[in-house]
Motif scaffolding. Structure first.
Motif, PDB file in Angstrom:
ATOM      1  N   TYR A 293      -9.111   5.062  -2.695  1.00  0.00           N
ATOM      2  CA  TYR A 293      -8.937   4.058  -1.648  1.00  0.00           C
ATOM      3  C   TYR A 293      -8.284   4.566  -0.364  1.00  0.00           C
ATOM      4  N   THR A 294      -7.582   5.683  -0.428  1.00  0.00           N
ATOM      5  CA  THR A 294      -6.904   6.168   0.774  1.00  0.00           C
ATOM      6  C   THR A 294      -7.869   6.457   1.923  1.00  0.00           C
ATOM      7  N   ILE A 297      -8.875   3.205   3.698  1.00  0.00           N
ATOM      8  CA  ILE A 297      -7.754   2.614   4.435  1.00  0.00           C
ATOM      9  C   ILE A 297      -7.468   3.405   5.707  1.00  0.00           C
ATOM     10  N   GLN A 301      -7.783   1.245   8.941  1.00  0.00           N
ATOM     11  CA  GLN A 301      -6.469   0.844   9.445  1.00  0.00           C
ATOM     12  C   GLN A 301      -5.872   1.827  10.455  1.00  0.00           C
ATOM     13  N   ILE A 357       1.370   2.933   2.231  1.00  0.00           N
ATOM     14  CA  ILE A 357      -0.048   2.852   2.575  1.00  0.00           C
ATOM     15  C   ILE A 357      -0.327   1.655   3.481  1.00  0.00           C
ATOM     16  N   GLY A 358      -1.031   1.906   4.547  1.00  0.00           N
ATOM     17  CA  GLY A 358      -1.436   0.848   5.459  1.00  0.00           C
ATOM     18  C   GLY A 358      -0.421   0.494   6.516  1.00  0.00           C
ATOM     19  N   LEU A 435      -4.533  -4.656   6.777  1.00  0.00           N
ATOM     20  CA  LEU A 435      -4.119  -4.643   5.378  1.00  0.00           C
ATOM     21  C   LEU A 435      -2.689  -5.163   5.277  1.00  0.00           C
ATOM     22  N   GLN A 439      -1.233  -6.436  -0.279  1.00  0.00           N
ATOM     23  CA  GLN A 439      -2.499  -5.843  -0.703  1.00  0.00           C
ATOM     24  C   GLN A 439      -2.334  -4.364  -1.021  1.00  0.00           C
ATOM     25  N   GLY A 440      -1.706  -3.635  -0.111  1.00  0.00           N
ATOM     26  CA  GLY A 440      -1.540  -2.200  -0.318  1.00  0.00           C
ATOM     27  C   GLY A 440      -0.659  -1.883  -1.505  1.00  0.00           C
TER      28      GLY A 440
END
Length: 467
Positions: A293-294, A297, A301, A357-358, A435, A439-440
């Motif tokens: 997923y990185t 994102i 993002q 993340i995000g 995001l 969620q993250g």
């Protein structure tokens, strides 16, 4: 240890490893590692082009699922195939199957054929991956396992960086099928080398067993269910599929342990090998969200290109490579501590990713990935070396091949859990809006329980090593 080689001898000079007698085996092991690793992440940069070609973006999850099912199915039989066919034939057939799968994907005129090609690539990759461990365990000196694992880790790290680059080059050129032709050519070379380089001493990887394959049916059913759980739309259906898959895998282990000679070593529940396999599977599951997923994102993002996102996302591979080389030179007194510390670093890396993340700066995401990668690079060489050395001669081929099975099962299970978390958190909407922290965090923390299981398994493994 099973081969009677002391730990200090294990880390002796590598001068007698790189000899003419060992060269064929080293070439095949390292080329297999390169081929599998570089191909495994190539879809990260070509899938957008594939989706545009076939108008099939909704099928992306099944592309990964088909590859995972193929890997587990073939890896489960890699040890048995080495015993029954001999390493030369098994490696040749596996390489040829991988090459055919690449050409099927390259020539696909629809998403269904493309998925079939990826499934064939998964079968070839799983077979090659399992056989690579068998070659290292059976054909090369046990005292050099640590060095072999360290070099393999370095190749894996380099290959996971190169894979997205190759995919990006062909995608940017408007000819994504070319990357599969490129890999098919490499697989053809590996098939030729396997047929020509192995000597008669590699015709058999051990006594030919009558291993039961009854357990393979629930293995395949279980991994199909788990892989499907990561791509179905409904959360409830995904949970049911994941739990059904776990039940099927538990049944497979039970059937296998009851067999006179199974696909796995005997008495796993109380053995050092059993703890080692759990550690492999759990840590693989813990780290999968970062690679899955990185990149998406980072593109949606942070405004990075697909290739740029791919390289930020492989920070864990770079740290993994560096740590593995450092660990290969550590003395025995420190290696148990390094093993346990590595498993803890994996868990810390997962939580750091969930937090930053995000919303955090890019450097924080890179560092979080590097912490996790350093954990893998520290733990895996010690874990693999000691696990293989614990196996007796009769089970070494099957037991070595089972490492790839557990890694792949763990990866599929982690992907399924992360997929459920992504669906529950409406992850598909991140392309249209920012995001949220929830969620993250929910997505990346979903695999944290696997990291905790990995720590427990590693601690148990370390204790059993010293009994």
């Amino acid at each position: 240890m099973a081969d009677g080689v002391s730990a200090s001898e294990e880390r002796s000079s590598g001068e007698d490893l790189f000899t003419r007698a060992h060269a064929p085996y080293l070439v095949v092991v390292f080329l297999s590692e390169w081929l599998i690793a570089s191909n495994s992440l190539v879809t990260a940069t070509i899938l957008p082009s594939v989706g545009a070609s076939f108008s099939a973006y909704q099928w992306f999850g099944w592309v990964s699922a088909a590859f995972a099912v193929g890997i587990v199915t073939a890896a489960a039989l890699s040890g048995v195939s080495a015993e029954r066919l001999g390493l030369a034939k098994a490696m040749t057939f596996a390489s040829a199957l991988f090459a055919v799968g690449c050409m099927v994907a390259a020539s696909a005129n629809g998403i269904g054929v493309f998925i079939a090609g990826r499934a064939m690539q998964g079968l070839g990759a799983g077979w090659l991956g399992g056989l690579g461990y068998v070659v290292a365990a059976v054909c090369l000196p046990g005292r050099h396992l640590s060095r072999i694992f360290a070099i393999s880790a370095g190749i894996w790290g380099i290959a996971t960086i190169a894979g997205p680059l190759f995919g990006g080059i062909f995608a940017d050129a408007g000819f994504w099928p070319g990357v599969f032709v490129f890999f098919a050519a490499q697989a053809a070379v590996l098939a030729l080398l396997s047929a020509c380089l192995f000597g008669t001493e590699a015709e058999s990887a051990g006594a030919k067993s009558e291993a039961s394959i009854r357990a393979l049916i629930p293995v395949v059913a279980g991994i199909v269910a788990i892989a499907s759980a990561g791509v179905v739309a409904g959360v409830a259906a995904a949970i049911v599929l994941a739990l059904s898959g776990l039940v099927a895998l538990a049944l497979a282990v039970r059937l296998d342990q009851r067999a006179r000679t199974g696909l796995l070593p005997a008495d796993l529940s109380r053995s050092l090998a059993g703890a080692g396999y759990v550690a492999y599977g759990a840590t693989s599951a813990a780290g999968v969200a970062f690679s899955l997923y990185t990149p998406t994102i980072l593109v949606t993002q942070y405004g990075l290109s697909a290739v740029e996102a791919g390289y930020v996302g492989v920070s864990d591979a770079v740290a993994w490579t560096i740590a593995a080389f450092v660990v290969s030179r550590a003395d025995e007194a420190r290696r148990t501590t390094i093993l346990i510390a590595g498993s803890v670093a994996i868990a810390v890396g997962v939580i750091l990713q969930a937090v930053v993340i995000g919303h955090g700066p890019l450097v924080a995401i890179v560092l979080a990935g590097a912490v996790m990668g350093a954990g893998f690079g520290s733990a895996r060489p010690v874990l693999g070396e000691r696990l293989i050395r614990s196996l007796d001669a009769a089970s070494r081929a099957r037991g070595s091949g089972a490492i790839t099975v557990m890694q792949s099962v763990g990866t599929a299970l982690g992907a399924a859990v992360a997929g459920i978390a992504a669906n529950a958190g409406d992850f598909e909407s991140v392309g249209d809006r920012a995001l949220t922290f929830a969620q993250g965090f929910g997505l990346f923390a979903s695999t944290f329980p696997f990291a905790l299981v990995g720590i427990v398994a590693v601690v148990r493994f370390a204790r059993l090593c010293h009994r």
